[in-house]
Design an enzyme around this catalytic site. Structure first.
Site, PDB file in Angstrom:
ATOM      1  N   SER A  68      38.491  46.356  38.896  1.00  9.07           N
ATOM      2  CA  SER A  68      38.332  47.202  40.078  1.00  9.07           C
ATOM      3  C   SER A  68      39.266  46.723  41.174  1.00  9.07           C
ATOM      4  CB  SER A  68      36.882  47.190  40.570  1.00  9.07           C
ATOM      5  OG  SER A  68      36.534  45.912  41.051  1.00  9.07           O
ATOM      6  N   CYS A  69      39.533  47.651  42.101  1.00 11.82           N
ATOM      7  CA  CYS A  69      40.330  47.347  43.288  1.00 11.82           C
ATOM      8  C   CYS A  69      39.863  48.300  44.387  1.00 11.82           C
ATOM      9  CB  CYS A  69      41.829  47.490  42.986  1.00 11.82           C
ATOM     10  SG  CYS A  69      42.334  49.160  42.523  1.00 11.82           S
ATOM     11  N   LEU A  70      40.686  48.557  45.350  1.00 14.93           N
ATOM     12  CA  LEU A  70      40.275  49.432  46.449  1.00 14.93           C
ATOM     13  C   LEU A  70      40.362  50.913  46.069  1.00 14.93           C
ATOM     14  CD1 LEU A  70      39.318  49.577  49.385  1.00 14.93           C
ATOM     15  CD2 LEU A  70      41.723  49.629  50.067  1.00 14.93           C
ATOM     16  N   GLY A  72      41.957  52.118  42.900  1.00 15.30           N
ATOM     17  CA  GLY A  72      42.086  52.393  41.472  1.00 15.30           C
ATOM     18  C   GLY A  72      43.484  52.171  40.928  1.00 15.30           C
TER      19      GLY A  72
END
Length: 88
Positions: A68-70, A72
């Site tokens: 995951s990240c901020l 995608g």
């Protein structure tokens, strides 16, 4: 909700945001932070060193892993890196 359901199983959640983003925005519970720029090296580490550095068992190439990240974008790159290293 999908991530919450996945976390009920034995999935490793890797947050590939930068450390300053974690400090600013907070950590996702039960995730480990490996910034995208460190991911390829981390996924090729000796399992003992991985455990020491990230306080988590290193995933095998067949273990379920979620990135995951901020937004995608970086998590999609992380998936590509992991796949290129043989992770399924």
């Amino acid at each position: 909700q999908e991530l919450k359901d996945l976390k009920k199983s034995n999935v490793l959640h890797i947050d590939v945001r930068e450390r300053w983003e974690i400090d600013r925005d907070g950590k996702i519970p039960a995730s480990i932070n490996i910034p995208l720029g460190e991911l390829v090296e981390a996924l090729q580490m000796d399992p003992t060193k991985f455990k020491e550095q990230y306080n988590e068992k290193m995933p095998s190439k067949s273990d379920p892993v979620v990135f995951s990240c901020l937004s995608g974008k970086r998590s999609k790159q992380a998936l590509g890196f992991a796949t290129s290293l043989g992770f399924s």
